[in-house]
Design an enzyme around this catalytic site. Structure first.
Site, mmCIF file in Angstrom:
data_model
loop_
_atom_site.group_PDB
_atom_site.id
_atom_site.type_symbol
_atom_site.label_atom_id
_atom_site.label_comp_id
_atom_site.label_asym_id
_atom_site.label_seq_id
_atom_site.Cartn_x
_atom_site.Cartn_y
_atom_site.Cartn_z
ATOM 1 N N LYS A 1 0.834 -1.207 0.000
ATOM 2 C CA LYS A 1 0.000 0.000 0.000
ATOM 3 C C LYS A 1 0.869 1.258 0.000
ATOM 4 O O LYS A 1 1.913 1.298 0.656
ATOM 5 C CB LYS A 1 -0.919 -0.032 1.226
ATOM 6 C CG LYS A 1 -1.964 1.067 1.276
ATOM 7 C CD LYS A 1 -2.902 0.859 2.451
ATOM 8 C CE LYS A 1 -3.928 1.965 2.551
ATOM 9 N NZ LYS A 1 -4.890 1.744 3.657
ATOM 10 N N SER B 1 -9.581 2.135 2.426
ATOM 11 C CA SER B 1 -8.594 2.918 1.693
ATOM 12 C C SER B 1 -7.572 2.053 0.957
ATOM 13 O O SER B 1 -6.813 2.552 0.127
ATOM 14 C CB SER B 1 -7.844 3.861 2.651
ATOM 15 O OG SER B 1 -7.100 3.134 3.608
ATOM 16 N N SER C 1 -10.475 -0.136 6.252
ATOM 17 C CA SER C 1 -9.653 0.080 5.060
ATOM 18 C C SER C 1 -9.058 -1.183 4.458
ATOM 19 O O SER C 1 -8.610 -1.160 3.318
ATOM 20 C CB SER C 1 -8.530 1.073 5.375
ATOM 21 O OG SER C 1 -9.070 2.362 5.564
#
Length: 227
Positions: free
Chosen positions: A44, A119, A143
């Site tokens: 990420k 996210s 997320s």
């Protein structure tokens, strides 16, 4: 190649980790094949990788090239994994969609009219599209869990502070009431368990002494008793 193909469809990859080729050659020379030997892992955006930017979807972080890997990336490499791309996130990460003004909108690979979730939406889209076997996301209020759900994947939000967050960029500081945490995303539960088993090792406990030195308990997982 598959990651590039998926990215062309859904815009989920923001950067190629150029050191992955060197990492591959390094582990080929190792006699001991550790738990994640040769597995490509996507990372990420806000998790630091040496020589790359962790933007958090914010222009103010562009140009701040990181000088060293985050602890979790160091441990992944020590276990034989190959971090190979960084993936898209929403601006500030506090969003259930996955879009920012730097890299644009990430789509759901199962339905381009839908969001991949946030996210960790870039991770969800890349893994669901077949461009990655295993990814590392993060979760405060969904997320990891939301993009995993939206994209038909498995994801785990571990207990807060179970995995090291040293070397992770956050646009919000001083938030202690709800603890964010890093965690794995994959297409099946066994892959999540393997990743956690690999990460909860002596390297992590030594690199970050704030992480409780409690190894993965395989017996608890295999009992399979839902709470």
């Amino acid at each position: 190649g598959k990651a590039l193909e998926v990215n062309q469809e859904v815009n989920c990859v923001i950067d190629f980790i150029h050191g992955c080729e060197d990492q591959l050659q390094k582990i080929k020379k190792q006699k001991e094949k550790r738990l994640l030997y040769g597995i490509p892992v996507s990372i990420k955006d806000h998790i630091n990788c040496k020589g790359h930017v962790s933007s958090a979807g914010l222009v103010k972080f562009l140009g701040q090239v990181k000088e060293e890997d985050s602890v979790i990336v160091q441990v992944l490499k020590s276990q034989g994994a190959i971090p190979f791309v960084k993936t898209n996130i929403p601006q500030t990460m506090i969003n259930y969609d996955c879009s920012n003004l730097i890299f644009g909108q990430t789509l759901n690979p199962l339905n381009h009219q839908k969001t991949s979730g946030g996210s960790s939406g870039g991770e969800g889209a890349l893994i669901a599209g077949g461009g990655s076997l295993l990814g590392i996301g993060s979760d405060v209020a969904g997320s990891i869990r939301l993009p995993s759900s939206f994209c038909g994947l498995c994801g785990l939000k571990p207990t807060g502070n179970r995995l090291s967050k040293l070397g992770v960029v956050s646009p919000i500081t001083g938030m202690y009431s709800v603890t964010g945490t890093l965690g794995p995303m994959a297409r099946d539960v066994d892959s999540l368990a393997l990743c956690m088993k690999a990460l909860l090792c002596e390297e992590m406990f030594q690199l970050d002494p704030t992480v409780p030195p409690i190894p993965f308990d395989e017996e608890v997982r295999l009992r399979g008793n839902p709470m």
